[in-house]
Design an enzyme around this catalytic site. Structure first.
Site, mmCIF file in Angstrom:
data_model
loop_
_atom_site.group_PDB
_atom_site.id
_atom_site.type_symbol
_atom_site.label_atom_id
_atom_site.label_comp_id
_atom_site.label_asym_id
_atom_site.label_seq_id
_atom_site.Cartn_x
_atom_site.Cartn_y
_atom_site.Cartn_z
ATOM 1 N N GLY A 184 50.007 12.839 33.047
ATOM 2 C CA GLY A 184 49.599 13.696 31.933
ATOM 3 C C GLY A 184 48.512 14.704 32.245
ATOM 4 N N ASN B 31 59.291 23.704 28.654
ATOM 5 C CA ASN B 31 59.060 22.761 29.750
ATOM 6 C C ASN B 31 58.317 23.467 30.871
ATOM 7 O OD1 ASN B 31 59.488 20.354 31.379
ATOM 8 N ND2 ASN B 31 61.023 21.521 32.516
ATOM 9 N N HIS C 194 58.036 23.407 35.018
ATOM 10 C CA HIS C 194 58.772 22.921 36.188
ATOM 11 C C HIS C 194 58.049 23.388 37.453
ATOM 12 C CE1 HIS C 194 62.214 21.533 38.473
ATOM 13 N NE2 HIS C 194 62.085 22.632 39.197
#
Ligand code: GAR
Length: 200
Positions: free
Chosen positions: A17, A112, A114
């Site tokens: 995280g 997202n 990546h």
């Protein structure tokens, strides 16, 4: 900025995280256009959950191992997000493939990060593969999530050089530092666009 004009946002994690922490830190600014209302993990033991709890953000676990298939996992995930009033989802090291139905339901509202310069190196082990390919530049991408894995429209990218002597770990660290700067900016851009689109 009052809370009504900050887009209620969930961060989905599976692991340590660090990107989540960067987003939480940015969202502490009352002028930030997204308000983090939930941190959710598919793994009960994700280190990021403890980190989120320390900051007082509500957390939830939807354990993929407790669901017989992807459809039932995604249905539980969807229910949890809607119950929390979530309007925008930021995947941050969330290592689950989502069903087409779930992705379609959140399309335009799910992003997202990546660890590669997409469309190069979709999937996993991106740093190792970048080194094996001998590229001079590597980096990270924030993109909209579409049903095809790591294929949605790009929102923002950050680049790093590949240096002599790099290992996958050294390169990952250089990219990660860029992720932590890029993701808060990209989430803010998407939240601002959503907010402006729904305001009359
Ligand atoms: C980050 O490097 C992120 O880009 C990557 O996982 C790491 C999570 O780290 N995501 C993917 O590979 C998604 N396919 P974090 O938990 O410390 O943010």
């Amino acid at each position: 900025m009052s809370d009504e004009v900050r887009v209620p946002t969930a961060i989905l994690i599976s692991g340590r995280g660090s990107n989540m922490a960067a987003l939480l830190a940015a969202a502490q600014d009352p002028g930030y256009p997204a308000r983090i209302v939930l941190v959710l993990s598919n793994r009960p033991g994700a280190a990021g959950l403890a980190r989120a709890r320390e900051t007082g953000i509500p957390t939830a676990v939807v354990d993929h191992a407790a669901h017989p298939d992807r459809e039932s996992f995604d249905a539980a995930l969807d229910a949890r997000l809607r119950a929390a009033g979530v309007e925008l989802v930021a995947l941050a090291g969330f290592m689950r493939i989502l069903t087409e139905g779930f992705v379609r339901a959140w399309e335009g509202r799910m992003i997202n990060i990546h660890p590669s310069l997409l469309p190069a190196f979709r999937g996993t082990r991106t740093h190792e593969r970048a080194l094996a390919a001998g590229v001079a530049e590597h980096g990270c991408t924030v993109h909209h999530v579409v049903p095809e894995l790591d294929a949605g429209p790009t929102i923002a990218q950050a680049r790093v050089p590949v240096l002599q002597g790099d290992t996958p770990e050294i390169l990952a660290e250089r990219v990660l530092a860029q992720e932590h700067a890029l993701y808060p900016r990209a989430l803010a851009d998407v939240a601002r666009t959503l907010r402006d689109a729904t305001r009359h």
